[in-house]
Design a protein around this motif. Sequence first.
Motif, short mmCIF file in Angstrom:
data_model
loop_
_atom_site.label_atom_id
_atom_site.label_comp_id
_atom_site.label_asym_id
_atom_site.label_seq_id
_atom_site.Cartn_x
_atom_site.Cartn_y
_atom_site.Cartn_z
N ALA A 213 0.83 -1.20 0.00
CA ALA A 213 0.00 0.00 0.00
C ALA A 213 0.86 1.25 0.00
N LEU A 214 1.93 1.27 0.78
CA LEU A 214 2.78 2.46 0.80
C LEU A 214 3.66 2.53 -0.45
N GLY B 130 7.71 12.90 3.38
CA GLY B 130 7.68 11.51 3.82
C GLY B 130 6.27 11.04 4.13
N HIS B 131 6.10 9.73 4.20
CA HIS B 131 4.77 9.15 4.39
C HIS B 131 4.64 8.46 5.75
N GLY C 90 -19.33 -3.34 7.29
CA GLY C 90 -19.02 -2.61 8.51
C GLY C 90 -18.42 -3.41 9.64
N PHE C 91 -18.02 -4.66 9.38
CA PHE C 91 -17.46 -5.50 10.44
C PHE C 91 -15.94 -5.53 10.44
N SER C 92 -15.29 -4.78 9.56
CA SER C 92 -13.84 -4.74 9.58
C SER C 92 -13.37 -4.14 10.91
N ASN C 93 -12.43 -4.80 11.56
CA ASN C 93 -12.05 -4.38 12.92
C ASN C 93 -10.91 -3.38 12.97
N ALA C 94 -10.41 -2.94 11.81
CA ALA C 94 -9.30 -1.98 11.80
C ALA C 94 -9.37 -1.13 10.53
N TYR C 95 -8.71 0.01 10.57
CA TYR C 95 -8.59 0.83 9.37
C TYR C 95 -7.15 1.31 9.21
N ARG C 96 -6.83 1.70 7.99
CA ARG C 96 -5.48 2.18 7.66
C ARG C 96 -5.57 3.57 7.05
N VAL C 97 -4.64 4.43 7.43
CA VAL C 97 -4.51 5.76 6.85
C VAL C 97 -3.07 5.95 6.43
N ILE C 98 -2.86 6.45 5.22
CA ILE C 98 -1.53 6.85 4.74
C ILE C 98 -1.58 8.35 4.50
N ALA C 99 -0.63 9.06 5.11
CA ALA C 99 -0.62 10.52 5.00
C ALA C 99 0.78 10.99 4.61
N ARG C 100 0.82 12.02 3.75
CA ARG C 100 2.09 12.60 3.31
C ARG C 100 2.39 13.85 4.11
N ARG C 101 3.58 13.91 4.69
CA ARG C 101 3.99 15.08 5.44
C ARG C 101 4.21 16.24 4.50
N GLY C 102 3.77 17.42 4.91
CA GLY C 102 3.94 18.61 4.08
C GLY C 102 5.41 18.97 3.92
N ASP C 103 5.70 19.88 3.01
CA ASP C 103 7.07 20.27 2.71
C ASP C 103 7.58 21.37 3.64
N ASP C 104 6.76 21.78 4.61
CA ASP C 104 7.21 22.80 5.55
C ASP C 104 8.30 22.22 6.44
N LYS C 105 9.17 23.09 6.92
CA LYS C 105 10.30 22.65 7.76
C LYS C 105 9.87 22.47 9.22
#
Length: 356
Positions: free
Chosen positions: A117-118, A217-218, A341-356
Amino acid sequence: MSTDVAQQVAERRPAYLAELAQGTERFHEPRRTDCPWCGSSRLRVRLRTTDLIQHKPGTFTLDQCGDCAHSFQNPRLTPEGLDFYYRDFYDGLGGKEAEKLFGAESSTKRYLSSARALRSFDEPECWLDVGTGHAHFPALAKQVLPYTSFDGLDLSDGIEEGVRHGRIEEGHRGFLTELAESLAGRYDAMSMFHYLEHSLDPREELRAAKTVLRPGGHLMIEVPDPECRYTKLLGKWWVSYFQPQHLHFVPLANLKKELAELGFTVVGVERREPHVPFDLTTAVALFLNCHFPKADVPWRSKAATPRQLKLRQAAWWASVPLIAVAYGLDRFLPPLLTRTGFSNAYRVIARRGDDK
């Protein structure tokens, strides 16, 4: 029970009983009257239960916010309480059992799916797996990302095992929130698999993750889904409640909003693949374990007799058909359950912004 284990139980019993003689209330902080996520005072009791896994003494309550739906342990365990209830679970007496439940054998398909996924967003140079345990995820993820260098972070001594067996390059032992500054900007990928629910402050962990990640980065997060329909069907026997270790249950909408406020862009959400197919099996096992003769553990005031242990073993053998049926349902029903609706977990992928 082997002679070696029986001896370890006997050796640890005096220390446990000395602690328990002082009561378990001291392991809890004062009860909160507001939600730690949004500050609302509209709280209701979601769950009251005991330790259904180790059966250490104590009672635990999960409250749910009426405004943002965040659920949290209330009153929360103190650091001393966490130490008491974690002890002999992932290491020590419970290490082998925890390895069976959370090790690579039961997680291979899910871990490979997470790595793929990543990879669809990035092929990172260096990846930090937070809460890595014995580093089974990095060992498997190398099959998908052979040119990625994996490090791990954990509190347990499993981190040393991960380095020793070559599953990770470096192991960082401690809290992410305390180590973040020393690791600032070092990684272009980070994973938190079933980690945030254990943390004292999930928001602080997310801020630390931002510090450790390089711009662009992710961050990959997988957590129990508090909106899973099994929560109502199974009640306290839903193993993902996992009291007293799970302190927070963050609804997907809350996590996405918090990530956005920190400057992340959510690039992927998945509510089916992260499902761990063990809800019915573990519910049956937890129920039976509460009604069978008790195991010989050091927090029992008296050692179990040989007769009690034989009865317990016989009861487990007699329950094999029932557990086998539950196991079969867990393995064959997910294609239907995860769509309803019976899935017991979820996944999130997020990209960090380019700010320092």
